[in-house]
Design an enzyme around this catalytic site. Structure first.
Site, mmCIF file in Angstrom:
data_model
loop_
_atom_site.group_PDB
_atom_site.id
_atom_site.type_symbol
_atom_site.label_atom_id
_atom_site.label_comp_id
_atom_site.label_asym_id
_atom_site.label_seq_id
_atom_site.Cartn_x
_atom_site.Cartn_y
_atom_site.Cartn_z
ATOM 1 N N THR A 14 82.305 -10.591 -30.572
ATOM 2 C CA THR A 14 83.688 -10.587 -30.506
ATOM 3 C C THR A 14 84.202 -11.975 -30.213
ATOM 4 O OG1 THR A 14 85.718 -9.886 -29.699
ATOM 5 C CG2 THR A 14 83.863 -9.970 -28.185
ATOM 6 N N LEU A 74 80.041 -2.162 -8.510
ATOM 7 C CA LEU A 74 80.011 -3.747 -8.443
ATOM 8 C C LEU A 74 81.090 -4.480 -7.850
ATOM 9 C CD1 LEU A 74 77.635 -4.095 -11.412
ATOM 10 C CD2 LEU A 74 76.913 -4.565 -9.066
ATOM 11 N N PRO A 78 94.805 -2.693 -36.446
ATOM 12 C CA PRO A 78 95.016 -4.262 -35.982
ATOM 13 C C PRO A 78 94.054 -4.656 -35.272
ATOM 14 C CG PRO A 78 96.838 -2.537 -35.345
ATOM 15 C CD PRO A 78 95.627 -1.635 -35.979
ATOM 16 N N LYS A 103 84.480 -11.499 -21.996
ATOM 17 C CA LYS A 103 83.270 -11.831 -22.281
ATOM 18 C C LYS A 103 83.186 -13.372 -22.536
ATOM 19 C CE LYS A 103 81.212 -7.769 -22.504
ATOM 20 N NZ LYS A 103 80.227 -7.654 -21.735
ATOM 21 N N PHE A 155 75.943 -7.973 -32.040
ATOM 22 C CA PHE A 155 76.657 -7.261 -33.213
ATOM 23 C C PHE A 155 76.931 -5.753 -32.873
ATOM 24 C CE2 PHE A 155 77.576 -11.070 -35.600
ATOM 25 C CZ PHE A 155 77.255 -11.969 -34.864
ATOM 26 N N SER A 214 79.120 -10.534 -26.751
ATOM 27 C CA SER A 214 79.455 -9.979 -28.058
ATOM 28 C C SER A 214 79.808 -10.831 -29.097
ATOM 29 C CB SER A 214 80.862 -9.096 -27.429
ATOM 30 O OG SER A 214 81.456 -8.472 -28.643
ATOM 31 N N TYR A 259 89.498 -7.454 -23.365
ATOM 32 C CA TYR A 259 87.998 -7.250 -23.185
ATOM 33 C C TYR A 259 87.300 -8.309 -23.884
ATOM 34 C CZ TYR A 259 83.685 -5.483 -25.065
ATOM 35 O OH TYR A 259 82.380 -5.682 -25.366
#
Ligand code: UFG
Length: 341
Positions: free
Chosen positions: A127, A59, A297, A154, A179, A125, A150
Site C-alpha cells: 500500500t 502493546l 473507492p 505503514k 502484496f 505493505s 491504515y
C-alpha cells in the site's frame, strides 16, 4: 534464540510462528486477542508439536511492554505483526489506528534499543506504493501519499524505524512490504478468520461458496486491464511466513547491508479478480455466484511485485501457485464450517 512475535495469533503471525518453530526458534507470542482467538495456539501446536509461550497483553500500554522485556530478557528478535488492519475502519477511526499502530511500534523499539543487539522485522505493505507508475513494482518505486490512515501507519511506521536505525546501530531492522496474502496452512489447522463480513477478496469467495454470503460483488470490470478487473499479486501465506524467517536469519547471521533494509514480498505475478475466481472454481469444483458491480473507492488498478531483490539477497522465492493457495483457503473454510472436504 527466543523470538517475540506480536500479533502471533493472527493470520500471518500464526503461520510465521509455525515456520519459526519448525526452524528451531523458541517463540513467545504477544496478542491482545482483539482480532484473534487463543484457540489458534492449539492449531500451531497440532502442526509443530510444540506450544509457543503466550502473553495476552496490549502493546499500547507502555508499562506492560517494559514489564514484558524485563520478564523475557532472552528475547533476541521481534517480528511485529500486531496492528489494526481494516482500511475502511481506519478512515472512520483515524486516531484509533494511529494510536494502536504507532504507539506499539515506538514502545517496542524503545525496549529493543536498550539491548546490545536486536533484530526487528516489520510488517509493511505494498500500500505504500499507491498506484505505482511502473509494473512490476521495485523497492525503489516512490512511496505515494497514503489512501487511508491504515496505509499511513505503514508509511509512518517505516519512517520511525529508519530514523531509529540511523542513530541506534544496535537495532537491526528489515521491513517486508507484503502484496496480497491469501490461503491457509496445508494442514488446515490454521488460516484466516475474518471477524464479520470479510473485506478481502479470497475470504469473501470462500464464505460465499460455503453458503455464508449470498453473492460476491466484483468491484468493477472497466479498469484498463486485459479483462477489466483489478490486478493484484496474491501470495500464499506460508510463502510469506517463510520470508520472515529468512529475513530474521539474515539479521542474526549479520549479513544485512547497514541496519535497515526493505524487501517486496510477493510472487511477481499479477492475477485479475476474474482469474482468482476461475482458480477457485477450478480447484473446488464449485461454480461461484458473483456479479459485477461498481468500483470500490481507493482501489488501485494493478499492483504486482518485482521480487528480484528478495530472490537474490534473501535467497527466498514464493513456491506456491494461485491454485495451491486457493485450494488451501477452501480446505480451511470447509474445515471451520465443519463441512467435509
Ligand atoms: N474485491 C472484489 N470484491 C470483494 C473484495 C475485493 O472485487 O468483495 C477486489 C478488489 O476490488 C481488489 C481485489 O479484489 O481488486 C483485492 O481486494 P482485497 O480487498 O482482497 O485486497 P486489496 O488489494 O484491496 O488490499 C490490500 C491489503 C490491504 C492494503 C491494501 C492497500 O489486503 O491490507 O491492499 O491497497 F491496505
Amino acid at each position: 534464540m527466543k523470538i517475540l512475535v506480536t500479533g502471533g495469533l493472527g493470520f500471518i503471525g500464526s503461520h510465521t510462528v509455525v515456520e519459526l518453530q519448525q526452524e528451531g526458534f523458541e517463540v513467545v507470542i504477544i496478542d491482545d486477542c482483539s482480532n484473534a482467538s487463543e484457540n489458534v495456539l492449539d492449531g500451531i501446536t497440532a502442526i509443530t508439536g510444540k506450544r509457543p509461550q503466550f502473553e495476552k497483553l496490549n502493546l499500547r500500554v507502555k508499562e506492560d511492554v517494559l514489564d514484558f522485556f524485563k520478564r523475557y530478557p532472552e528475547v533476541g528478535g521481534v517480528i511485529h505483526f500486531a496492528a489494526s488492519k481494516a482500511v475502511g475502519e481506519s478512515v472512520e477511526k483515524p486516531l484509533l489506528y494511529y494510536e494502536n499502530n504507532l504507539n506499539s511500534l515506538i514502545y517496542l523499539l524503545q525496549c529493543l534499543s536498550k539491548k546490545d543487539n536486536s533484530a526487528f522485522i516489520f510488517s509493511s505493505s505494498c500500500t505504500v506504493y499507491g498506484q505505482a507508475d511502473e509494473m512490476p513494482i521495485t523497492e525503489d518505486a516512490p512511496v505515494k501519499p497514503a489512501e487511508s490512515p491504515y496505509g499511513n501507519t505503514k508509511q509512518i511506521g517505516e519512517e520511525i524505524i529508519v530514523d531509529t536505525c540511523k542513530v541506534m546501530p544496535q537495532v537491526k531492522a528489515i521491513a517486508l512490504r507484503y502484496f496480497n496474502p491469501i490461503g491457509a496452512h496445508p494442514s488446515a489447522e490454521i488460516g484466516e478468520l475474518p471477524i464479520g463480513v470479510p473485506q478481502n477478496l479470497v475470504p469473501f469467495i470462500t464464505q460465499t461458496a460455503a453458503g455464508l454470503r449470498d453473492q460476491l460483488a466484483v468491484f468493477g470490470d472497466d479498469y484498463p486491464t486485459p479483462d477489466g478487473t483489478c490486478i493484484r499479486d496474491y501470495i500464499h501465506v506460508v510463502d510469506l511466513a517463510k520470508a520472515h524467517v529468512v529475513a530474521l536469519q539474515r539479521i542474526l547471521q549479520e549479513e544485512s547491508e547497514g541496519n535497515y533494509e526493505v524487501f517486496n514480498i510477493g510472487t511477481g505475478k499479477g492475477s485479475s479478480v476474474l482469474e482468482v475466481i476461475e482458480s477457485f472454481e477450478r480447484v473446488s469444483g464449485n461454480s461461484l455466484n458473483y456479479k459485477i458491480t461498481g468500483r470500490r473507492p481507493g482501489d488501485v488498478i494493478q499492483a504486482y511485485a518485482d521480487t528480484s531483490k528478495a530472490n537474490s539477497v534473501l535467497g527466498w522465492k514464493a513456491k506456491s501457485t494461485l491454485d495451491d493457495a486457493m485450494k488451501s483457503a477452501w480446505q480451511w473454510e470447509r474445515k471451520i464450517r465443519k463441512q467435509p472436504y
